[in-house]
Design a protein around this motif. Structure first.
Motif, PDB file in Angstrom:
ATOM      1  N   ARG A  48     136.948-106.762  54.050  1.00  0.00           N
ATOM      2  CA  ARG A  48     138.269-106.184  54.296  1.00  0.00           C
ATOM      3  C   ARG A  48     138.331-105.663  55.731  1.00  0.00           C
ATOM      4  N   ARG A  50     140.881-104.030  59.083  1.00  0.00           N
ATOM      5  CA  ARG A  50     142.080-103.259  59.388  1.00  0.00           C
ATOM      6  C   ARG A  50     143.197-104.205  59.815  1.00  0.00           C
ATOM      7  N   GLU A  96     151.346-104.049  53.710  1.00  0.00           N
ATOM      8  CA  GLU A  96     150.903-103.345  54.918  1.00  0.00           C
ATOM      9  C   GLU A  96     151.998-103.344  55.984  1.00  0.00           C
ATOM     10  N   ALA A 281     137.903 -97.518  59.701  1.00  0.00           N
ATOM     11  CA  ALA A 281     137.981 -98.447  58.577  1.00  0.00           C
ATOM     12  C   ALA A 281     137.906 -97.643  57.278  1.00  0.00           C
ATOM     13  N   GLU A 282     137.998 -98.366  56.153  1.00  0.00           N
ATOM     14  CA  GLU A 282     137.951 -97.693  54.857  1.00  0.00           C
ATOM     15  C   GLU A 282     136.639 -96.919  54.711  1.00  0.00           C
ATOM     16  N   LYS A 283     136.729 -95.641  54.382  1.00  0.00           N
ATOM     17  CA  LYS A 283     135.606 -94.728  54.175  1.00  0.00           C
ATOM     18  C   LYS A 283     134.852 -94.397  55.476  1.00  0.00           C
TER      19      LYS A 283
END
Length: 311
Positions: A48, A50, A96, A281-283
């Motif tokens: 995944r 951004r 998005e 980014a995620e997390k």
């Protein structure tokens, strides 16, 4: 996508069947001799990423909406984009893109997504705040019907409703009357941008005084409302402030850090965080980004960050 290695050799066999594809009632298991077409020790792994959304504002700013009068003067061939166009041009999902359109206060006009030219946006906002003042309304309860009735002769009703949605939260009372709770921080931030865009640098104390005088009565300005919009220089004498919008910075991580360290050699985490938060980014945390792209040191008892490479 990235290539990942595997310790198991992957064999490519024509017409190969998995256990699930074999008949459940097949009693006999025959050994079949087949030819291996190829092999591999790696595979493609989906990760995944951004969404690339900077391009969205850039596309819409090619032809910002400046009001009905100016729109009639424009050529029919001026750039306009539908959602289908945006999905073809931008590396992001529809969800998005819709979220980002809301973030940049875009609106749909005659089937095309548009952003308002900033001066026109401020003109609409000024109409609303002046009406609130003249009617002695609370900023927490601005009735939609009266706004449309009073301001309709001045601007399109769709634009009045859009500016209320951009700077307020829509509610419905017990008798189904629609009203808006205006966001004081957003109004103060927009006013600050209007003041800062006309100056290279502003004396901080003078700016704070003019800023407070420029917002509607009853609203309180605070420096934390300027995160991601303006940068303070507390080392200069007198202290100054200047416009630096996060939306104008590069989307690539390394390019973003290069630009920031060109503007200022050393940053505190509090100062740089609003300008790199959207890169996480995620997390991922701001601290993790700084560890990767910057070098820390202590200056006068304060932890600061500078570039890992010469700028």
């Amino acid at each position: 996508m990235k290539i990942a290695d595997t310790s198991n050799m992957l064999l490519f066999i024509p017409d190969c069947k998995t256990p699930e594809q074999l008949l459940a009632d097949q009693a006999l298991c025959n050994i079949i001799h087949t030819q291996i077409a190829g092999f591999s020790n790696n595979y493609w792994e989906l990760r995944r990423c951004r969404p690339k959304l900077k391009k969205l504002r850039k596309l819409l700013m090619e032809n910002p909406y400046e009001g009905p009068d100016r729109e009639r003067e424009k050529a029919v061939t001026d750039s306009k984009y539908t959602m289908e166009d945006l999905l073809d041009l931008i590396q992001a999902s529809e969800e998005e893109i819709l979220h980002q359109l809301k973030v940049i206060n875009a609106c749909k006009i005659e089937g095309y997504w548009r952003v308002l030219e900033f001066d026109y946006e401020m003109k609409l906002l000024n109409h609303v705040t002046q009406l609130i003042d003249s009617e002695s309304w609370s900023f927490s309860k601005v009735p939609l019907s009266i706004c449309l009735q009073e301001l309709g002769p001045l601007e399109p009703k769709e634009m009045i409703q859009h500016i209320l949605l951009s700077y307020g939260m829509k509610h419905t009372d017990k008798v189904d009357e629609v009203y808006f709770e205006m966001n004081a921080d957003k109004i103060c931030t927009a006013t600050a941008q209007m003041l800062l865009q006309n100056a290279v640098k502003f004396n901080l104390s003078e700016f704070q005084e003019v800023w407070q005088q420029s917002v509607p009565e009853g609203l309180i300005t605070r420096l934390d409302q300027l995160k991601g919009l303006a940068l303070l220089d507390r080392n200069s004498r007198p202290e100054t402030i200047f416009l630096l919008k996060v939306e104008d910075l590069p989307e690539d991580n390394q390019e973003r850090f290069n630009r920031l360290f060109t503007i200022r050699e050393k940053w505190t985490e509090a100062d740089i965080a609003p300008y790199i938060q959207d890169l996480c980014a995620e997390k991922q945390t701001v601290a993790a980004l700084l560890t990767k792209y910057a070098r820390s040191s202590v200056q006068n008892g304060v932890k600061v960050y500078n570039s890992r490479r010469p700028i």
